[in-house]
Write a protein that holds these residues in place. Structure first.
Motif: not given
Lengths: 278, 204
Positions: A13-14, A16, A19-20, A23-24, A27, A253-255, A258, A261
């Protein structure tokens, strides 16, 4: 950290770390380069605003700061917006905290307004922290000077002009509960039930906002500001852009990230399941 | 006597608070107010006990010869900050050092701690949120609608998402919340009656 049996992260998959990183970026980038999307106002924020708007100069309001440092990012912008609204309308504000960490927040707001000419003891007062959660609520509502005889500055509360004629919560027009958990909207409704003339308005974390819906529908709570989005809505209806509005792009953008993902996780899961079947 | 006296105190206290809630009888109201004030005091003492316990645990760690060095450093920091907040908090309820410690250490740490959840949330969204059954698909759909409805960037292009999110919160969510609340309230009444009647002694 061990991977779960249906873990898509890693080789199939992707990673971790990726993904982090996303996310950074999701935000951080909107905070550095704001998009400034308009925020629509939901009915319960609008109703809460209208009830505060109906208050007259000199009316007294009791605000409870029941959130800790960890909940501050979600609730404090709402506290700032509602406090500003009350100050703009010259409403007298009595504050208290039933969560120990919440005891600091009224002082932060009041010191900012004192610099703008408002007077402690005349325009607002902070009664300090009262332990006991719901028991503390019940005791304060029944006898404010009895349950909190001295304020946060160590002086008798009865020595301040704002406390003239204030014996119980019934002497206030409205109770505003800013909650991060317990005590929260349920406890406010339970303990304010005997004081029918006092309106309840609440701002809480987005996580507990869904639990308030039945009280809104029944009219026991007149308005709800749910989380950072609710605070941005309150700022919008007041006609200014504060901290909550500034953070809305990052939250948006965080929503989206999510949801992205969730969709990617489902696609990878069902594709690999199909391949296993073949 | 070790059982009967606490049970009698609980039963009498429960009855006084219950009667004071429904009837406006001056002596009962006064007694209920006193009981509530005692409740605040007991809770305040619980905070003192928990603070003392925290201090004892970390002092014990420092005096333990076999404890790892980094844990001792952690304990020194905890004890130092504990004493700084306790002393400045006792000197003045609005001491500038106390406020500085809260504003510059406690508040950023608290917000950072909660913000870390975002990283767990995105990995959980990727790994665990699967449309494997009808119930899971409904949950997934409702979650996506509420998430998108609370994102102004989405609202700007698809305005009905906000209305859909409001409907999810106001109709299915409220129905479920009402069911939970009524069930919990019936349970609370039952537990309260059992305590007041002296049948539930689990607090002993």
């Amino acid at each position: 950290m061990g991977a779960a049996p249906n873990d898509n992260t890693g080789k199939k998959g992707i990673s971790r770390q990726f993904m982090y990183l996303l996310t950074v970026l999701a935000i951080l980038l909107p905070l550095v380069f704001p998009v400034g999307m308009p925020v629509s106002v939901t009915p319960w924020v609008e109703k809460g605003y209208q009830h505060v708007e109906k208050l007259n100069p000199g009316d007294k309001v009791l605000i409870s700061f029941d959130y800790s440092a960890s909940g501050a990012a979600d609730i404090h912008p709402a506290a700032e917006a509602i406090f500003k609204h009350l100050m703009d309308k010259d409403v007298k504000v009595i504050t208290v905290a039933f969560v120990a960490e919440g005891n600091r927040f009224p002082g932060m707001l009041m010191s900012a307004w004192e610099e703008q000419g408002k007077v402690y003891g005349e325009d607002f007062i902070h009664l300090g922290f009262l332990s006991g959660h719901e028991t503390g609520l019940a005791a304060l509502f029944a006898d404010i000077p009895g349950a909190a005889p001295v304020d946060s500055r160590g002086n008798p509360v009865t020595s301040y002009p704002i406390m003239d004629g204030v014996k119980t919560v019934a002497d206030c027009k409205m109770f505003i509960g800013l909650s991060g958990g317990n005590p929260g909207p349920q406890q406010y409704v339970r303990q304010l039930e005997p004081y029918q003339g006092v309106e309840i308005f609440t701002a809480c974390t987005a996580a507990i906002a869904p639990t308030v819906e039945p009280y809104l529908a029944s009219g026991q709570i007149v308005g709800l500001v749910g989380g950072l989005k609710g605070a941005a809505e309150y700022e919008t209806v007041m006609g200014y852009a504060g901290k909550a509005s500034a953070n809305m792009d990052a939250q948006s953008f965080a929503h989206l990230l999510v949801i992205g993902f969730i969709v990617a996780g489902n696609i990878i899961h069902f594709t690999s399941k199909k391949n296993e079947g073949n | 006597m070790r059982t009967e006296v606490p049970v009698a105190i609980a039963v009498i206290s429960g009855f006084i608070i219950l009667i004071a809630h429904f009837f406006n009888i001056a002596p009962i109201q006064a007694a209920a107010t006193h009981l509530q004030d005692w409740g605040i005091l007991i809770a305040a003492f619980a905070i003192v006990v928990s603070a003392a316990n925290l201090l004892m645990v970390h002092i014990g760690r420092l005096s333990n010869q076999r404890e790892e060095a980094w844990k001792k450093v952690n304990s020194v920091i905890v004890i130092g900050l504990f004493l700084a907040t306790a002393v400045t908090g006792v000197i003045s309820r609005d001491h500038h050092v106390f406020n500085w410690l809260y504003d510059r250490i406690m508040l950023p740490l608290g917000v950072t701690f909660v913000s870390m959840n975002m990283f767990y949330l995105v990995t959980a969204a990727f790994r665990a949120f699967r449309a494997q059954s009808l119930e899971a698909s409904l949950l997934l759909g409702a979650g996506i609608i509420v998430l998108l409805g609370n994102a102004p960037v989405v609202e700007a292009f698809v305005p009905w998402f906000s209305k859909a999110a409001t409907w999810v919160m106001g109709a299915p969510n409220m129905a479920a919340q009402r069911g939970l609340m009524i069930g919990a309230a019936i349970g609370a009444v039952q537990t309260g009656l059992r305590v007041i009647c002296g049948l539930d002694r689990s607090y002993l």
